[in-house]
Scaffold this active site. Structure first.
Site, PDB file in Angstrom:
ATOM      1  N   LEU A  13      17.392  -0.660  -9.536  1.00 42.88           N
ATOM      2  CA  LEU A  13      17.755  -1.574  -8.515  1.00 42.88           C
ATOM      3  C   LEU A  13      17.008  -1.100  -7.296  1.00 42.88           C
ATOM      4  CD1 LEU A  13      21.681  -1.272  -9.454  1.00 42.88           C
ATOM      5  CD2 LEU A  13      19.731  -2.903  -9.965  1.00 42.88           C
ATOM      6  N   GLY A 132       6.313  -9.915  -3.756  1.00 43.40           N
ATOM      7  CA  GLY A 132       6.720  -8.631  -3.017  1.00 43.40           C
ATOM      8  C   GLY A 132       8.244  -8.953  -2.711  1.00 43.40           C
ATOM      9  N   HIS A 187      -4.313 -12.684 -11.013  1.00 41.09           N
ATOM     10  CA  HIS A 187      -3.730 -13.066  -9.635  1.00 41.09           C
ATOM     11  C   HIS A 187      -3.842 -11.840  -8.918  1.00 41.09           C
ATOM     12  CE1 HIS A 187      -0.599 -12.474  -6.779  1.00 41.09           C
ATOM     13  NE2 HIS A 187      -0.478 -13.696  -6.911  1.00 41.09           N
ATOM     14  N   ASN A 188      -3.730 -10.751  -9.175  1.00 40.89           N
ATOM     15  CA  ASN A 188      -3.922  -9.551  -8.358  1.00 40.89           C
ATOM     16  C   ASN A 188      -5.347  -9.300  -8.185  1.00 40.89           C
ATOM     17  OD1 ASN A 188      -0.954  -9.208  -8.742  1.00 40.89           O
ATOM     18  ND2 ASN A 188      -1.221  -7.158  -8.727  1.00 40.89           N
ATOM     19  N   LYS A 262      -3.244   0.379  -6.888  1.00 41.14           N
ATOM     20  CA  LYS A 262      -2.325   0.703  -7.786  1.00 41.14           C
ATOM     21  C   LYS A 262      -2.702   0.412  -9.223  1.00 41.14           C
ATOM     22  CE  LYS A 262       2.093   0.140  -5.550  1.00 41.14           C
ATOM     23  NZ  LYS A 262       1.871  -1.164  -4.837  1.00 41.14           N
ATOM     24  N   ARG A 289     -12.657  -0.576  -1.911  1.00 40.97           N
ATOM     25  CA  ARG A 289     -11.425   0.261  -1.598  1.00 40.97           C
ATOM     26  C   ARG A 289     -11.818   1.558  -2.005  1.00 40.97           C
ATOM     27  NH1 ARG A 289      -5.545  -2.572  -3.074  1.00 40.97           N
ATOM     28  NH2 ARG A 289      -6.327  -4.686  -2.418  1.00 40.97           N
TER      29      ARG A 289
END
Ligand code: 6PG
Length: 466
Positions: A13, A132, A187-188, A262, A289
């Site tokens: 949650l 997101g 996609h990422n 990540k 990066r």
């Protein structure tokens, strides 16, 4: 707790989880949430007041609250936490229950979990969710993979919760096993490429054209009303408006230039190498990066070499053309990878469906996706997007400007790794003949690795003269 049985369960949650629950609840489904953190459980109670939402820290109570077959989505960090939650819940589940991992899990982990749970008759879905925290609340793009029949149980909930474009939900059953996580990984990868391309374009505007933040903001805003219209261009325009709370500067100028990650972009590059499919724009974005992370070394080298980028002779319109070209190439590389992965991993992907569900909700949503959908609709066997007629005509028109612009950027000394790789990708891809004949000759010369010939079948080796 009442004896009501809830339609959908969600574990984890955090903001994403709570937002997804609220989204599902707003669409008329009852939802039960589980988290060990009492504060999060209480927050959901407050947020969910007036809706059929229940939350608890007790896994038994959670499991008992759900209608059969239980549909339980996990929104917990990928990796070990997913295995721990599954191990915790499994003894309480019944045959036919469904677990959906909504995180960015590595696709081979998904295959393993799928097979393990299958032994107990439990269905497992690896389902990428993009958009997101805001997307989770308002309508994300959802990329589920797993058993097609079991998908029918979650389909109405996902279709109601997903973003919607032209009356079509941005969700579809994408394929077997880990297909959903795989598609989300690519996609990422495309997301990394587009972000890096936008960042390089910003650098050219700033260093090469001398534009200030307001001018850069206006430019991105204007571009977002044209063929570049996309979520990433839209948020980029918004970023340049943001003032800093802690100083008088624009926030963008106070942010450290070290990119974090990540891992999904890196996985995309690693797996593309395994498949033998080139995705150099995505690779360049991952490398950038990493280079950005070498801040201390970069500063030392900057002081040692003491170079300055020179001003550029390109227009804003040239940059727009170049960025549009590079967006096309990024999608084309990702889709090419999916085309081959579909065969390699027997996902049976429908690329038109993927383009369709990426039109809304996700981070890489853009007007261009509709044109891609049309290309795959016209030819479901299209191996490479650049072989479609619309893309051929468009890329041919853009190319002369892109070549001049990238050449000028390189000459000015502004780093533009992704833009450069993109143009080189296209030049190589569209070359019927490459100098790889020489590499083959060298391999055969020093290692007897053999070569093939243009004029006859077979494998040849030459005793090369020294
Ligand atoms: C999305 C995003 C989401 C996440 C990225 C960030 O589709 O909603 O891709 O999954 O924000 O994984 O990735 P990095 O931290 O690697 O940039």
């Amino acid at each position: 707790m009442s004896s009501t049985k809830f339609d959908f369960g969600l574990v984890g949650l955090g903001v994403m989880g709570r937002n997804f629950i609220m989204n599902v609840a707003d669409n008329g489904f009852s939802v039960s949430g589980l988290d060990l953190d009492t504060e999060k459980v209480e927050s959901l109670k407050e947020e969910g007041a007036g809706r059929t939402v229940f939350s608890t820290t007790d896994k038994t109570e959670f499991i008992e609250s759900l209608a059969a077959p239980r549909k339980i989505m996990l929104l917990v960090p990928s990796g070990k936490p997913v295995d721990l939650v599954i191990a915790d819940l499994k003894p309480l589940l019944d045959k036919g229950d469904i677990i959906i991992d909504g995180g960015n899990s590595f696709f081979t982990d998904t295959n393993r979990r799928f097979e393990e749970l299958q032994k107990d008759g439990i269905h497992f879905f690896g389902s990428g969710v993009s958009g997101g925290a805001k997307g989770a609340r308002k309508g994300p793009s959802i990329m589920p993979g797993g058993d097609k029949e079991a998908y029918q149980h979650i389909k109405p909930i996902f279709e109601a919760a997903a973003a919607n474009v032209n009356g079509e939900a941005c969700v579809a059953h994408l394929g077997n096993g880990s297909a959903g996580n795989y598609v989300k990984m690519v996609h990422n990868g495309i997301e990394y490429a587009m972000m890096q391309l936008i960042a390089e374009t910003y650098d050219v505007m700033k260093q090469g054209l001398g534009l200030n933040n307001d001018q850069i903001q206006e430019t991105f805003e204007k571009w977002n009303n044209g063929r570049l219209r996309s979520f990433l261009i839209e948020i980029t325009a918004a970023i340049f408006k943001q003032k800093d709370d802690l100083s008088d500067a624009s926030l963008i100028d106070q942010i450290l230039d070290k990119g974090k990650q990540k891992g999904t972009g890196k996985w995309t590059s690693q797996n593309a190498m395994d498949l033998g499919i080139p995705i150099p724009t995505i690779d360049a974005a991952v490398s950038m990066r990493e280079i950005s992370g070498l801040k201390d070394l970069r500063v030392k080298a900057d002081n040692q070499y003491n170079l300055t980028a020179s001003k550029l002779d390109v227009t804003i319109a040239d940059l727009e053309t170049t960025l549009f070209f590079a967006f096309i190439m990024s999608y084309a590389q990702g889709m090419h990878m999916l085309f081959h992965a579909s065969k390699e991993y027997e996902y049976n992907l429908d690329l038109e469906v993927i383009a369709k569900i990426w039109r809304g909700g996700c981070i890489i949503r853009a007007d261009l996706l509709e044109q891609m959908r049309k290309a795959y609709d016209a030819n479901s066997d299209l191996e490479h997007l650049l072989l479609d007629q619309w893309f051929t005509n468009t890329v041919s028109d853009l190319l002369p400007t892109v070549q001049n612009t990238v050449a000028s950027i390189l000459a000015s000394g502004i780093p533009a790794s992704a833009l450069t790789s993109t143009l080189n990708y296209f030049s190589s891809f569209s070359s019927g003949r490459l100098p790889m004949n020489l590499v083959q000759a060298q391999r055969d010369h020093f290692g007897s690795h053999t070569y093939e010939r243009l004029d006859r079948e077979g494998v040849f080796h030459t005793e090369w003269e020294d």
